[in-house]
Design a protein around this motif. Structure first.
Motif, mmCIF file in Angstrom:
data_model
loop_
_atom_site.group_PDB
_atom_site.id
_atom_site.type_symbol
_atom_site.label_atom_id
_atom_site.label_comp_id
_atom_site.label_asym_id
_atom_site.label_seq_id
_atom_site.Cartn_x
_atom_site.Cartn_y
_atom_site.Cartn_z
ATOM 1 N N ILE A 6 1.416 -1.480 -0.129
ATOM 2 C CA ILE A 6 0.503 0.578 0.096
ATOM 3 C C ILE A 6 0.946 1.413 -0.021
ATOM 4 O O ILE A 6 2.224 1.055 0.925
ATOM 5 C CB ILE A 6 -0.913 -0.368 0.980
ATOM 6 N N GLU A 7 0.857 2.257 -0.773
ATOM 7 C CA GLU A 7 1.564 3.027 -0.989
ATOM 8 C C GLU A 7 0.172 4.525 -1.012
ATOM 9 O O GLU A 7 -0.520 4.687 -1.725
ATOM 10 C CB GLU A 7 1.845 3.370 -2.007
ATOM 11 N N THR A 8 0.729 5.465 -0.365
ATOM 12 C CA THR A 8 -0.036 6.962 -0.647
ATOM 13 C C THR A 8 1.101 8.139 -0.852
ATOM 14 O O THR A 8 1.996 8.041 -0.104
ATOM 15 C CB THR A 8 -0.725 7.524 0.652
ATOM 16 N N GLU A 12 -1.650 10.497 -5.125
ATOM 17 C CA GLU A 12 -1.623 9.155 -5.158
ATOM 18 C C GLU A 12 -2.174 8.101 -4.142
ATOM 19 O O GLU A 12 -1.599 8.640 -3.091
ATOM 20 C CB GLU A 12 -1.083 8.613 -6.205
ATOM 21 N N THR A 13 -3.436 7.133 -4.249
ATOM 22 C CA THR A 13 -3.818 6.115 -3.458
ATOM 23 C C THR A 13 -2.636 5.004 -4.383
ATOM 24 O O THR A 13 -3.470 4.969 -5.312
ATOM 25 C CB THR A 13 -4.406 6.359 -2.784
ATOM 26 N N SER A 14 -2.602 3.873 -4.263
ATOM 27 C CA SER A 14 -2.262 2.783 -4.785
ATOM 28 C C SER A 14 -2.225 1.487 -4.192
ATOM 29 O O SER A 14 -1.544 1.821 -2.799
ATOM 30 C CB SER A 14 -1.229 2.840 -5.836
ATOM 31 N N SER A 48 -5.353 14.795 1.990
ATOM 32 C CA SER A 48 -5.521 13.700 3.017
ATOM 33 C C SER A 48 -7.195 13.452 3.366
ATOM 34 O O SER A 48 -7.077 11.543 3.607
ATOM 35 C CB SER A 48 -4.846 13.814 4.554
ATOM 36 N N HIS A 51 -7.115 10.439 0.405
ATOM 37 C CA HIS A 51 -6.480 9.063 1.325
ATOM 38 C C HIS A 51 -7.830 8.017 1.120
ATOM 39 O O HIS A 51 -7.479 7.033 1.388
ATOM 40 C CB HIS A 51 -5.354 9.801 1.280
ATOM 41 N N ILE A 55 -8.491 4.467 -0.639
ATOM 42 C CA ILE A 55 -8.272 3.690 -0.271
ATOM 43 C C ILE A 55 -8.546 2.339 -0.218
ATOM 44 O O ILE A 55 -7.820 1.224 -0.529
ATOM 45 C CB ILE A 55 -7.645 4.137 1.496
#
Length: 77
Positions: A6-8, A12-14, A48, A51, A55
């Protein structure tokens, strides 16, 4: 081993599922670029909140893909 990552970043959120550290099973990115373009750059408060809203959709896409059947991963990163 199958890993769910998980990456933010600021806009971007991925989420990605990787098998044995070398094979990408699934990679989904939810971008906020269009939202921040209105402001001429990233607004931290808006980012924020987005996100939190963004998510779950990447995980739902993973679960719908045949290659990412349950269990989706054996580890979380």
């Amino acid at each position: 081993m199958r890993v769910l990552g998980i990456e933010t970043s600021c806009d971007e959120t991925s989420a990605a599922v990787v098998d044995d550290g070398t094979t990408i099973i699934s990679n989904v990115v939810a971008s906020q670029i269009d939202i921040h373009a209105k402001f001429g750059g990233v607004v931290p408060e808006v980012a924020s909140r987005r996100h939190v809203e963004l998510i779950l959709p990447p995980f739902k896409k993973h679960w719908r893909r045949r290659a990412a059947r349950w269990p989706i991963s054996t580890a979380l990163a």
